[in-house]
Design a protein around this motif. Sequence first.
Motif, PDB file in Angstrom:
ATOM      1  N   VAL A 225      65.411 -20.899  30.427  1.00  0.00           N
ATOM      2  CA  VAL A 225      66.272 -20.163  31.370  1.00  0.00           C
ATOM      3  C   VAL A 225      65.633 -20.179  32.758  1.00  0.00           C
ATOM      4  CG1 VAL A 225      67.085 -17.841  31.969  1.00  0.00           C
ATOM      5  CG2 VAL A 225      67.411 -18.720  29.642  1.00  0.00           C
ATOM      6  N   HIS A 226      64.346 -19.961  32.814  1.00  0.00           N
ATOM      7  CA  HIS A 226      63.647 -19.909  34.101  1.00  0.00           C
ATOM      8  C   HIS A 226      63.579 -21.289  34.759  1.00  0.00           C
ATOM      9  CE1 HIS A 226      59.992 -19.960  36.645  1.00  0.00           C
ATOM     10  NE2 HIS A 226      60.451 -18.789  37.036  1.00  0.00           N
ATOM     11  N   LYS A 233      72.379 -28.563  39.649  1.00  0.00           N
ATOM     12  CA  LYS A 233      73.132 -28.666  40.897  1.00  0.00           C
ATOM     13  C   LYS A 233      73.853 -27.339  41.120  1.00  0.00           C
ATOM     14  CE  LYS A 233      74.284 -33.539  40.263  1.00  0.00           C
ATOM     15  NZ  LYS A 233      75.379 -34.466  39.949  1.00  0.00           N
ATOM     16  N   PRO A 234      74.231 -27.029  42.366  1.00  0.00           N
ATOM     17  CA  PRO A 234      75.061 -25.839  42.583  1.00  0.00           C
ATOM     18  C   PRO A 234      76.316 -25.938  41.720  1.00  0.00           C
ATOM     19  CG  PRO A 234      74.343 -26.763  44.673  1.00  0.00           C
ATOM     20  CD  PRO A 234      73.924 -27.740  43.612  1.00  0.00           C
ATOM     21  N   GLY A 235      76.627 -24.866  41.013  1.00  0.00           N
ATOM     22  CA  GLY A 235      77.792 -24.898  40.123  1.00  0.00           C
ATOM     23  C   GLY A 235      77.473 -25.470  38.749  1.00  0.00           C
ATOM     24  N   GLY A 236      76.241 -25.910  38.543  1.00  0.00           N
ATOM     25  CA  GLY A 236      75.853 -26.487  37.258  1.00  0.00           C
ATOM     26  C   GLY A 236      75.633 -25.412  36.190  1.00  0.00           C
ATOM     27  N   TRP A 237      75.768 -25.815  34.936  1.00  0.00           N
ATOM     28  CA  TRP A 237      75.698 -24.876  33.810  1.00  0.00           C
ATOM     29  C   TRP A 237      74.467 -25.117  32.948  1.00  0.00           C
ATOM     30  CZ3 TRP A 237      78.933 -20.879  32.473  1.00  0.00           C
ATOM     31  CH2 TRP A 237      80.136 -20.780  33.188  1.00  0.00           C
ATOM     32  N   LEU A 238      73.931 -24.003  32.439  1.00  0.00           N
ATOM     33  CA  LEU A 238      72.972 -24.053  31.325  1.00  0.00           C
ATOM     34  C   LEU A 238      73.655 -23.447  30.104  1.00  0.00           C
ATOM     35  CD1 LEU A 238      70.189 -24.235  29.897  1.00  0.00           C
ATOM     36  CD2 LEU A 238      69.674 -21.967  30.863  1.00  0.00           C
ATOM     37  N   LEU A 253      68.553 -12.254  29.885  1.00  0.00           N
ATOM     38  CA  LEU A 253      67.623 -13.214  30.500  1.00  0.00           C
ATOM     39  C   LEU A 253      68.338 -14.045  31.560  1.00  0.00           C
ATOM     40  CD1 LEU A 253      65.688 -14.502  27.338  1.00  0.00           C
ATOM     41  CD2 LEU A 253      64.725 -13.154  29.233  1.00  0.00           C
ATOM     42  N   LEU A 254      69.549 -14.481  31.248  1.00  0.00           N
ATOM     43  CA  LEU A 254      70.308 -15.309  32.199  1.00  0.00           C
ATOM     44  C   LEU A 254      70.630 -14.511  33.465  1.00  0.00           C
ATOM     45  CD1 LEU A 254      72.645 -17.005  29.576  1.00  0.00           C
ATOM     46  CD2 LEU A 254      71.217 -18.278  31.195  1.00  0.00           C
ATOM     47  N   ARG A 255      71.074 -13.269  33.293  1.00  0.00           N
ATOM     48  CA  ARG A 255      71.440 -12.452  34.477  1.00  0.00           C
ATOM     49  C   ARG A 255      70.213 -12.165  35.321  1.00  0.00           C
ATOM     50  NH1 ARG A 255      74.883  -9.331  30.843  1.00  0.00           N
ATOM     51  NH2 ARG A 255      76.948 -10.277  30.975  1.00  0.00           N
ATOM     52  N   GLN A 256      69.106 -11.785  34.659  1.00  0.00           N
ATOM     53  CA  GLN A 256      67.875 -11.495  35.416  1.00  0.00           C
ATOM     54  C   GLN A 256      67.428 -12.699  36.231  1.00  0.00           C
ATOM     55  OE1 GLN A 256      65.096 -10.249  32.391  1.00  0.00           O
ATOM     56  NE2 GLN A 256      66.379  -8.460  31.913  1.00  0.00           N
ATOM     57  N   ALA A 257      67.627 -13.896  35.665  1.00  0.00           N
ATOM     58  CA  ALA A 257      67.179 -15.099  36.373  1.00  0.00           C
ATOM     59  C   ALA A 257      68.122 -15.462  37.521  1.00  0.00           C
ATOM     60  CB  ALA A 257      67.077 -16.261  35.387  1.00  0.00           C
TER      61      ALA A 257
END
Length: 282
Positions: A225-226, A233-238, A253-257
């Motif tokens: 996540v980190h 890229k901007p707009g890219g997904w994990l 974890l995702l929101r904190q990052a």
Amino acid sequence: MTGLPSTPDVRSLLASAAQALGERIDAELLLLHVLGKPRSWLFAHADERLDAAAIDAYAALVQRRLAGEPVAYLTGYRGFWTLELEVSPATLIPRPETERLVELALERLPLDAAASVADLGTGSGAIALAIACERPQAHVVACDASAPALAVAQRNAQRLQLPQVRFVQGDWLAPLRGERFDLVVSNPPYIEADDPHLAQGDLRFEPRSALASGTDGLDDIRRIVHDTLDVLKPGGWLLFEHGWNQGELARALLRQAGYASVFTAQDLEGRDRVSGGCWSAA
Ligand code: GLN
């Protein structure tokens, strides 16, 4: 020996093996592997008698299965998505729930344009190859820390004629530094290190490094996540897979990052299975 009949036809051989194993499908897959036949062969050959060598080879495989070895390691193959994948004890055996991750990835990849995708911890190559198969224009890079696993994944890419998948060795994002992706996917290890399931069933035979990840199972997910923020890229997904009880922690974890549009999706059994977020640079 396993109590298999000595000069049996296929039907009775399968019946006794299925009874010993408790799984008809396991009995069939092992026999077809010994005979080198496709599943359809069984329908027309139930009365066929097999030679002693085939019966002995089958009995040996049934014994090994009874001792716990996963069917996929005994046959060397496992179906995933639309693909037949080579697997070995160097790779995790692909699971049906991971197909959910593939579906969510495909929803984010255009059919008619190139996109760049990274699969972290590719193992047998399951996720990367399924995506490459469905999105021929995508540039897919598959990473793994394990050289033996990458060798299996590369053989799968060759056999399935998916040469557009690139393979790199290294620790999570390390080999991708300096690159930028539209989508990063991963089925990382996420089981708690002291989970008793690790000592049961098929998990005993799979690579521990592909299953367990620290006391809460989230050590590798935290890193992914980190570190993925540096390669999106901007707009890219994990998007990543996790345990049924890790959805809330994964979203936190995702929101904190700093990811946006954070969500969790469920597998076919209705359990939390995949979480993800989008890097909006704004
Ligand atoms: N879903 C697997 C299991 O619980 C674990 C796979 C993984 O750790 N990525 O058996």
